[in-house]
Design a protein around this motif. Sequence first.
Motif, PDB file in Angstrom:
ATOM      1  N   GLU A  95     -20.028  -3.639  54.006  1.00 14.85           N
ATOM      2  CA  GLU A  95     -19.112  -3.360  55.115  1.00 14.85           C
ATOM      3  C   GLU A  95     -19.810  -3.559  56.450  1.00 14.85           C
ATOM      4  O   GLU A  95     -19.212  -4.072  57.406  1.00 14.85           O
ATOM      5  CB  GLU A  95     -18.581  -1.933  55.001  1.00 14.85           C
ATOM      6  CG  GLU A  95     -17.635  -1.715  53.830  1.00 14.85           C
ATOM      7  CD  GLU A  95     -17.238  -0.261  53.662  1.00 14.85           C
ATOM      8  OE1 GLU A  95     -17.861   0.601  54.321  1.00 14.85           O
ATOM      9  OE2 GLU A  95     -16.326   0.012  52.865  1.00 14.85           O
ATOM     10  N   ALA A  96     -21.094  -3.166  56.530  1.00 13.80           N
ATOM     11  CA  ALA A  96     -21.851  -3.316  57.769  1.00 13.80           C
ATOM     12  C   ALA A  96     -22.040  -4.787  58.124  1.00 13.80           C
ATOM     13  O   ALA A  96     -21.880  -5.185  59.280  1.00 13.80           O
ATOM     14  CB  ALA A  96     -23.207  -2.620  57.635  1.00 13.80           C
ATOM     15  N   PHE A  97     -22.373  -5.613  57.131  1.00 19.87           N
ATOM     16  CA  PHE A  97     -22.568  -7.040  57.407  1.00 19.87           C
ATOM     17  C   PHE A  97     -21.248  -7.706  57.785  1.00 19.87           C
ATOM     18  O   PHE A  97     -21.215  -8.578  58.665  1.00 19.87           O
ATOM     19  CB  PHE A  97     -23.214  -7.728  56.209  1.00 19.87           C
ATOM     20  CG  PHE A  97     -24.713  -7.629  56.220  1.00 19.87           C
ATOM     21  CD1 PHE A  97     -25.482  -8.542  56.922  1.00 19.87           C
ATOM     22  CD2 PHE A  97     -25.357  -6.605  55.533  1.00 19.87           C
ATOM     23  CE1 PHE A  97     -26.858  -8.447  56.950  1.00 19.87           C
ATOM     24  CE2 PHE A  97     -26.742  -6.497  55.553  1.00 19.87           C
ATOM     25  CZ  PHE A  97     -27.501  -7.424  56.262  1.00 19.87           C
ATOM     26  N   ARG A  98     -20.157  -7.310  57.128  1.00 19.97           N
ATOM     27  CA  ARG A  98     -18.851  -7.859  57.522  1.00 19.97           C
ATOM     28  C   ARG A  98     -18.522  -7.462  58.962  1.00 19.97           C
ATOM     29  O   ARG A  98     -17.948  -8.254  59.725  1.00 19.97           O
ATOM     30  CB  ARG A  98     -17.764  -7.367  56.560  1.00 19.97           C
ATOM     31  CG  ARG A  98     -17.749  -8.097  55.216  1.00 19.97           C
ATOM     32  CD  ARG A  98     -16.463  -7.819  54.462  1.00 19.97           C
ATOM     33  NE  ARG A  98     -16.460  -6.482  53.907  1.00 19.97           N
ATOM     34  CZ  ARG A  98     -16.860  -6.184  52.665  1.00 19.97           C
ATOM     35  NH1 ARG A  98     -17.296  -7.143  51.859  1.00 19.97           N
ATOM     36  NH2 ARG A  98     -16.820  -4.946  52.219  1.00 19.97           N
ATOM     37  N   ASP A  99     -18.885  -6.249  59.324  1.00 19.61           N
ATOM     38  CA  ASP A  99     -18.657  -5.765  60.685  1.00 19.61           C
ATOM     39  C   ASP A  99     -19.478  -6.578  61.694  1.00 19.61           C
ATOM     40  O   ASP A  99     -18.992  -6.931  62.771  1.00 19.61           O
ATOM     41  CB  ASP A  99     -19.024  -4.276  60.769  1.00 19.61           C
ATOM     42  CG  ASP A  99     -18.542  -3.623  62.054  1.00 19.61           C
ATOM     43  OD1 ASP A  99     -17.710  -4.223  62.761  1.00 19.61           O
ATOM     44  OD2 ASP A  99     -18.999  -2.498  62.352  1.00 19.61           O
ATOM     45  N   MET A 100     -20.737  -6.902  61.351  1.00 17.92           N
ATOM     46  CA  MET A 100     -21.580  -7.695  62.249  1.00 17.92           C
ATOM     47  C   MET A 100     -21.027  -9.104  62.430  1.00 17.92           C
ATOM     48  O   MET A 100     -21.170  -9.697  63.504  1.00 17.92           O
ATOM     49  CB  MET A 100     -23.019  -7.733  61.725  1.00 17.92           C
ATOM     50  CG  MET A 100     -23.787  -6.437  61.932  1.00 17.92           C
ATOM     51  SD  MET A 100     -25.527  -6.524  61.418  1.00 17.92           S
ATOM     52  CE  MET A 100     -25.390  -6.055  59.694  1.00 17.92           C
ATOM     53  N   VAL A 101     -20.382  -9.634  61.402  1.00 24.11           N
ATOM     54  CA  VAL A 101     -19.724 -10.945  61.527  1.00 24.11           C
ATOM     55  C   VAL A 101     -18.496 -10.817  62.424  1.00 24.11           C
ATOM     56  O   VAL A 101     -18.285 -11.627  63.335  1.00 24.11           O
ATOM     57  CB  VAL A 101     -19.338 -11.491  60.137  1.00 24.11           C
ATOM     58  CG1 VAL A 101     -18.479 -12.757  60.285  1.00 24.11           C
ATOM     59  CG2 VAL A 101     -20.593 -11.806  59.318  1.00 24.11           C
ATOM     60  N   SER A 102     -17.685  -9.791  62.200  1.00 25.54           N
ATOM     61  CA  SER A 102     -16.468  -9.589  62.994  1.00 25.54           C
ATOM     62  C   SER A 102     -16.785  -9.346  64.467  1.00 25.54           C
ATOM     63  O   SER A 102     -16.027  -9.768  65.352  1.00 25.54           O
ATOM     64  CB  SER A 102     -15.661  -8.397  62.450  1.00 25.54           C
ATOM     65  OG  SER A 102     -15.251  -8.622  61.123  1.00 25.54           O
ATOM     66  N   ALA A 103     -17.900  -8.676  64.724  1.00 24.60           N
ATOM     67  CA  ALA A 103     -18.292  -8.363  66.102  1.00 24.60           C
ATOM     68  C   ALA A 103     -18.937  -9.546  66.816  1.00 24.60           C
ATOM     69  O   ALA A 103     -19.248  -9.456  68.007  1.00 24.60           O
ATOM     70  CB  ALA A 103     -19.246  -7.169  66.111  1.00 24.60           C
ATOM     71  N   GLY A 104     -19.155 -10.655  66.087  1.00 21.38           N
ATOM     72  CA  GLY A 104     -19.726 -11.840  66.719  1.00 21.38           C
ATOM     73  C   GLY A 104     -21.234 -11.882  66.726  1.00 21.38           C
ATOM     74  O   GLY A 104     -21.827 -12.736  67.406  1.00 21.38           O
ATOM     75  N   GLY A 105     -21.881 -11.002  65.977  1.00 20.20           N
ATOM     76  CA  GLY A 105     -23.339 -11.014  65.924  1.00 20.20           C
ATOM     77  C   GLY A 105     -23.878 -12.017  64.915  1.00 20.20           C
ATOM     78  O   GLY A 105     -24.843 -12.738  65.189  1.00 20.20           O
TER      79      GLY A 105
END
Length: 331
Positions: free
Chosen positions: A281-291
């Motif tokens: 979930e954290a890695f998906r979040d980092m992708v969604s946030a543009g990181g």
Amino acid sequence: MPPTRPLSPEEEQRLARKERTLRNRRGRRNPASMPTHLARTSAFAPRKKDLITDSNFVRIYEVPGYSVVEVKGRELGSQHRDAIYALFRLPREKVKVDNPAYRPGTFIAPVIWYYQTRTTWRTLIRAMGRTEHVNNLLSLVHVFQEIQQVSVLIHEGRSLKELESIKSKRTRNMLPDGAGSASSLITDLSWEGAQLDSPVTVTYGARVLEMIEKAHLVSINADVQFRLKSDHAKVFWPFIDSQPDHTFIEEERLAQLSGRELWAPEATSATRAQFRKECREAFRDMVSAGGLSKFDEEITGSGRSKSRRYTYAHAALRQCELDLPTVDAIT
């Protein structure tokens, strides 16, 4: 023209650190330039609620090879990390004041140096990417007051042998060998009003000054940091973003950054499965946030030693990659 003197080893290391920082910019706008010990640490728990507020709270947080931080006074969480990171997006100045404890003929320094940030509540809230509303102002005051309650001891030793020595001596209430420094991250917070544009002054502790002076700084894409929704992503992103040449990370390191032992005696297959879910979930979040532009989860090892490795690619190119000519430019 007089001959140029050779650089000292300390100056060469400082130049090398500056070059690494420039390479790691990745086109960031207004990044958080902060001490490495505060970027690559597990001293901030990956949660906002159910934090330990007991004033007798003491814990050593270890990320082997990167940081050993001892926190006293209360447990710090994601909201405290965000507040600290917002401060490191803003300009700071070095201030000198007379030392009231100075006495001629003693070893006490006649002056005291510290770093200070002068800003407004609106600027601080904006730096965190939050709505400029008076309610956010009140919650921010509360968070900074909690940070002031905490004393942070940063140990210089980072090798596995030094880590074991530190843990062994602290268990017996002994001071570990080697260098270290203890102080609050923030020693003073003052404001002139409870309006969004009221002036605010934040004074950093002596340890923060020392880390800034030694240029132990890394650059973090704070826009991504404050777009993240997952508390675990907020823990992982500073470590990932501050190391431009890394393309993967082991789950054991992610566990260390989260302040947990993946294979501790009390850990179970269920708790490890839950942690791996939180990592995805954290890695998906980092992708969604543009990181990050992408990530992949790979199973490594076998049997009881089976583990996970997460490979990833940054969404923004490094400065050196941005400067490379394109094929069209060459032709």
